[in-house]
Motif scaffolding. Structure first.
Motif, PDB file in Angstrom:
ATOM      1  N   SER A   6       1.711   6.370  -7.204  1.00 35.97           N
ATOM      2  CA  SER A   6       0.724   7.365  -7.612  1.00 35.97           C
ATOM      3  C   SER A   6       1.182   8.799  -7.372  1.00 35.97           C
ATOM      4  CB  SER A   6      -0.597   7.119  -6.883  1.00 35.97           C
ATOM      5  OG  SER A   6      -1.111   5.848  -7.247  1.00 35.97           O
TER       6      SER A   6
ATOM      7  N   ASN B 105      -2.637   9.153   2.195  1.00 32.03           N
ATOM      8  CA  ASN B 105      -3.116   8.239   1.161  1.00 32.03           C
ATOM      9  C   ASN B 105      -3.343   6.828   1.673  1.00 32.03           C
ATOM     10  OD1 ASN B 105      -3.325   9.341  -1.724  1.00 32.03           O
ATOM     11  ND2 ASN B 105      -1.479  10.329  -0.934  1.00 32.03           N
ATOM     12  N   VAL B 106      -2.516   6.410   2.604  1.00 36.99           N
ATOM     13  CA  VAL B 106      -2.654   5.059   3.145  1.00 36.99           C
ATOM     14  C   VAL B 106      -3.424   5.163   4.452  1.00 36.99           C
ATOM     15  CG1 VAL B 106      -1.456   2.972   3.857  1.00 36.99           C
ATOM     16  CG2 VAL B 106      -0.476   4.412   2.077  1.00 36.99           C
TER      17      VAL B 106
ATOM     18  N   MET C 167       2.263   1.643  -3.381  1.00 37.14           N
ATOM     19  CA  MET C 167       1.201   2.067  -4.302  1.00 37.14           C
ATOM     20  C   MET C 167       0.974   3.571  -4.214  1.00 37.14           C
ATOM     21  SD  MET C 167      -0.871   0.763  -6.536  1.00 37.14           S
ATOM     22  CE  MET C 167      -0.815   2.197  -7.617  1.00 37.14           C
ATOM     23  N   ALA C 168       0.931   4.076  -2.998  1.00 43.49           N
ATOM     24  CA  ALA C 168       0.745   5.522  -2.816  1.00 43.49           C
ATOM     25  C   ALA C 168       1.879   6.284  -3.494  1.00 43.49           C
ATOM     26  CB  ALA C 168       0.686   5.864  -1.333  1.00 43.49           C
TER      27      ALA C 168
ATOM     28  N   PRO D 295       0.817  -1.222   0.000  1.00 40.93           N
ATOM     29  CA  PRO D 295       0.000   0.000   0.000  1.00 40.93           C
ATOM     30  C   PRO D 295       0.850   1.270   0.000  1.00 40.93           C
ATOM     31  CG  PRO D 295      -1.028  -1.611   1.418  1.00 40.93           C
ATOM     32  CD  PRO D 295       0.298  -2.200   0.976  1.00 40.93           C
TER      33      PRO D 295
END
Lengths: 115, 115
Positions: free
Chosen positions: A36, A47-48, A32-33, A29
């Motif tokens: 992005s 974001n997480v 992923m943030a 995660p």
DNA sequence: CTGTATCCATGATGATACTG
DNA sequence: CAGTATCATCATGGATACAG
């Protein structure tokens, strides 16, 4: 030589290497943030959802040790810290995308009481 | 609509769903052993080196709850138990293959002291 | 062969407060 | 903003023994 030619013991060994690298609930995660675009500690945390500062701090250190991200102190005033994903981290992206795709479908199946 | 069109919060949500389903060190290695044909408790245990019976037993139950495998009591004498992967479990295989592939490359990079 | 039952150790995660 | 410090809890996994 494709993966399906490997002996099962080798496959499991490599699989476990990968699982070790991405272990825990948070590393992917966080990555992923960052894929992005999030690069600041607070941005990543926002974001997480639900990750605490202590855990985020630790995960960032782990990711840095694995050469997946780089921590930089910007020569600005006031100084800011930015984290960036390495090119190497992007080699994980196909896997992460596949996980997102699977999770999305899985959630639909669960909603239908699955099969 | 492709995954990269999803908002980041959605992506992370689905990613976490997947991570939850495959959580721990053993579920995917067990699944891998079963993809490769192992269907008996002991066969699986032999393929997944170092897993204990207690842990394997628990993982098999978890996988069954997630509808990834099915436990069957064979009508033989003496009775034997066989575990088989569901078609649904095969939807995870692209992801697992990607993880094996990444782990293989990763191990080489580590051997080279990484990048 | 296919598990269960204990007991235990460790690590991962969480809540909360605090700091330069 | 970007963390660190404590304390507490929980999940995971491991060792070993035992059972139908």
């Amino acid at each position: 030589m494709h993966e399906h030619d490997l002996p099962i013991s080798e496959k499991i060994k490599y699989l476990q290497d990968t699982l070790f690298t991405i272990s825990g609930k948070w590393k992917l995660p966080v990555l992923m943030a960052m894929y992005s675009g999030a690069s600041r500690f607070t941005d990543i945390q926002r974001n997480v959802a639900a990750i605490t500062t202590k855990v985020l701090s630790k995960e960032l250190k782990d990711l840095e040790e694995h050469h997946l991200i780089v921590r930089e102190v910007d020569r600005t005033y006031p100084q800011t810290i930015s984290y960036t994903v390495t090119p190497y981290a992007f080699t994980l992206k196909p896997m992460v995308d596949e996980m997102i795709s699977w999770g999305k479908t899985h959630r639909l199946k669960i909603a239908d009481k699955l099969a």
